[in-house]
Design an enzyme around this catalytic site. Structure first.
Site, PDB file in Angstrom:
ATOM      1  N   ALA A  69       0.616  -1.182  -0.146  1.00 24.11           N
ATOM      2  CA  ALA A  69       0.010  -0.017   0.002  1.00 24.11           C
ATOM      3  C   ALA A  69       1.098   1.177   0.061  1.00 24.11           C
ATOM      4  O   ALA A  69       2.173   1.126   0.665  1.00 24.11           O
ATOM      5  CB  ALA A  69      -0.841   0.057   1.125  1.00 24.11           C
ATOM      6  N   TYR A 108      -5.196   8.584   3.088  1.00 27.39           N
ATOM      7  CA  TYR A 108      -4.754   7.226   3.448  1.00 27.39           C
ATOM      8  C   TYR A 108      -5.307   6.516   4.362  1.00 27.39           C
ATOM      9  O   TYR A 108      -5.783   5.297   4.219  1.00 27.39           O
ATOM     10  CB  TYR A 108      -3.153   7.664   3.966  1.00 27.39           C
TER      11      TYR A 108
HETATM   12  N1  UFG Z   1       7.477  14.607  11.648  1.00 27.53           N
HETATM   13  C1  UFG Z   1       8.057  15.614  11.714  1.00 27.53           C
HETATM   14  N2  UFG Z   1       8.870  15.846  10.818  1.00 27.53           N
HETATM   15  C2  UFG Z   1       9.215  14.906   9.645  1.00 27.53           C
HETATM   16  C3  UFG Z   1       8.574  13.658   9.536  1.00 27.53           C
HETATM   17  C4  UFG Z   1       7.595  13.625  10.516  1.00 27.53           C
HETATM   18  O1  UFG Z   1       7.848  16.564  12.555  1.00 27.53           O
HETATM   19  O2  UFG Z   1      10.231  15.392   8.846  1.00 27.53           O
HETATM   20  C5  UFG Z   1       6.404  14.088  12.258  1.00 27.53           C
HETATM   21  C6  UFG Z   1       4.900  13.910  12.013  1.00 27.53           C
HETATM   22  O3  UFG Z   1       4.416  15.168  11.667  1.00 27.53           O
HETATM   23  C7  UFG Z   1       4.229  13.125  12.752  1.00 27.53           C
HETATM   24  C8  UFG Z   1       5.494  12.155  13.354  1.00 27.53           C
HETATM   25  O4  UFG Z   1       6.573  12.984  13.034  1.00 27.53           O
HETATM   26  O5  UFG Z   1       3.707  13.641  13.893  1.00 27.53           O
HETATM   27  C9  UFG Z   1       5.697  11.030  12.799  1.00 27.53           C
HETATM   28  O6  UFG Z   1       5.714  11.050  11.292  1.00 27.53           O
HETATM   29  P1  UFG Z   1       5.777   9.840  10.396  1.00 27.53           P
HETATM   30  O7  UFG Z   1       5.655  10.520   8.971  1.00 27.53           O
HETATM   31  O8  UFG Z   1       7.127   9.065  10.862  1.00 27.53           O
HETATM   32  O9  UFG Z   1       4.842   8.818  10.568  1.00 27.53           O
HETATM   33  P2  UFG Z   1       3.148   9.270  10.664  1.00 27.53           P
HETATM   34  O10 UFG Z   1       2.474   9.338  12.005  1.00 27.53           O
HETATM   35  O11 UFG Z   1       2.672  10.429   9.663  1.00 27.53           O
HETATM   36  O12 UFG Z   1       2.659   7.774   9.789  1.00 27.53           O
HETATM   37  C10 UFG Z   1       2.632   6.929  10.323  1.00 27.53           C
HETATM   38  C11 UFG Z   1       2.709   5.955   9.190  1.00 27.53           C
HETATM   39  C12 UFG Z   1       1.355   5.446   8.613  1.00 27.53           C
HETATM   40  C13 UFG Z   1       0.471   5.219   9.833  1.00 27.53           C
HETATM   41  C14 UFG Z   1       0.388   6.810  10.625  1.00 27.53           C
HETATM   42  C15 UFG Z   1      -0.504   6.860  11.432  1.00 27.53           C
HETATM   43  O13 UFG Z   1       3.709   5.862   8.036  1.00 27.53           O
HETATM   44  O14 UFG Z   1       1.092   4.485   7.803  1.00 27.53           O
HETATM   45  O15 UFG Z   1       1.662   6.652  11.188  1.00 27.53           O
HETATM   46  O16 UFG Z   1      -0.639   8.159  11.796  1.00 27.53           O
HETATM   47  F1  UFG Z   1      -0.943   5.308   9.131  1.00 27.53           F
END
Ligand code: UFG
Length: 329
Positions: free
Chosen positions: A75, A141
């Site tokens: 996915a 997503y």
């Molecule tokens: N973040 C930053 N800076 C960055 C990248 C991320 O501040 O450069 C923050 C994001 O805003 C978030 C946290 O770090 O608050 C974690 O971000 P990630 O991108 O590592 O992960 P996500 O929480 O966005 O996404 C992950 C998975 C998804 C899942 C999701 C649920 O990749 O598959 O968690 O929120 F669904």
């Protein structure tokens, strides 16, 4: 030895699942189109290259291999990208998955483990989040994954299909044996970005907003090691094979860490000062996502091993140090 079709077996979690299955006496059969996976991550199992909406290829796989169960990791999973390109999320995550399910029904393969997500809950009303929490995703997503959960429910009522949905919180960490790790192109996930900054490959980490209603204003997430996710898949598959169907399980540690907490811990582990810059919030990010995973512990017998964020980041750090450019291909 029973064959398990691992769709997306060249990706971050799928490739580790293949290793885990083969260590536990199963034969992984991999289907991947390498749109986001890596050839170098395919080390365990027989490979078929192609798309899940290729009916001919699916029929070939099901004819050439007696498949006991299908695990579906293929996915798109970038929250931010899903907001700007929802079309590819619905096409790949929903429509192609529907095709895979139809092919399973046609070919009498009836056990399915679905990689769902905490993003299906949206902005939680109660934290920690239990499985019966209302699901109101706030990004395409999360909506794409919720749609598949609903399709599965309908399919299991209409056809001979047994399934389990595993709602991951934030997958993190690397293979403790350092063979497999996290390498997304482009990388958008916090921990690899922080570690690449520690390695000097990036100048700084952007913090997406510091005005959230959390202890330090940055978003809180629950990080769970891929080894623990793999363990849960195996347990869920064995439960389905025992005749069980239709449930969903949260997979998280039950502990929340803010973006600043992650950076601080990574800084201690890597013994590096990591430069940061606060920028605007990223669209589609809930403030806090923390799991209540008792159900998986009680019903699946899940016993996660990586309870602490430090231990998770340490495995990731070892892999990134060894593979600063990720999988070189
Ligand atoms: N973040 C930053 N800076 C960055 C990248 C991320 O501040 O450069 C923050 C994001 O805003 C978030 C946290 O770090 O608050 C974690 O971000 P990630 O991108 O590592 O992960 P996500 O929480 O966005 O996404 C992950 C998975 C998804 C899942 C999701 C649920 O990749 O598959 O968690 O929120 F669904």
């Amino acid at each position: 030895m029973e064959n398990v079709l691992v769709v997306g077996g060249a990706g971050y979690i799928g490739s580790y699942m293949c290793k885990y299955l083969s260590k536990n006496g199963y034969a992984p059969v991999i289907l991947d189109n390498f749109s986001r996976g890596h050839r170098m991550a395919v080390r365990y199992g027989k490979l078929y290259e192609g798309n899940i909406n290729n009916d001919g290829l699916l029929a070939k796989i099901f004819t050439e291999n007696k498949i006991a169960a299908v695990m579906h990791f293929a996915a798109y999973c970038y929250v931010g990208e899903s907001v700007t390109a929802p079309d590819i999320y619905y096409k790949n995550n929903v429509s192609a998955t529907l095709n895979l399910l139809e092919a399973m029904v046609k070919n009498n393969v009836n056990a399915f483990i679905f990689s769902s997500t905490c993003a299906t809950y949206g902005n939680p009303i109660d934290v920690p989040i239990f499985e019966d929490h209302p699901q109101h995703p706030i990004n395409p997503y999360g909506r794409s994954k919720l749609m598949v959960e609903k399709i599965l429910k309908d399919f299991s009522q209409a056809f001979d299909l047994k399934y389990v949905c595993l709602r991951y919180f934030n997958a993190a960490g690397a293979d403790p044996e350092e063979e497999l790790g996290e390498d997304h192109r482009p990388e958008t996930h916090l921990i690899p970005l922080v570690l690449q900054t520690a390695l000097g490959m990036r100048d700084q980490v952007e913090i997406f907003g510091n005005d959230y209603p959390t202890h330090d204003g940055t978003c809180i997430r629950d990080y769970i090691h891929t080894d623990d996710l793999a363990q849960a898949h195996l347990l869920a598959m064995e439960r389905i094979m025992g005749g069980f169907s239709g449930d969903m399980y949260n997979l998280g540690n039950g502990k929340g860490y803010s973006v600043n907490d992650v950076i601080e811990k990574a800084s201690e582990i890597t013994k590096t000062s990591i430069k940061t810059k606060v920028v605007n919030r990223r669209q589609g990010d809930p403030a806090i996502l923390v799991s209540a995973s008792q159900k998986a512990i009680e019903e699946l017998g899940w016993r996660p091993k990586y309870h602490e964020l430090d231990a998770i980041i340490e495995t990731a750090w070892k892999w990134h140090k060894k593979n600063p450019k990720g999988y070189e291909e």
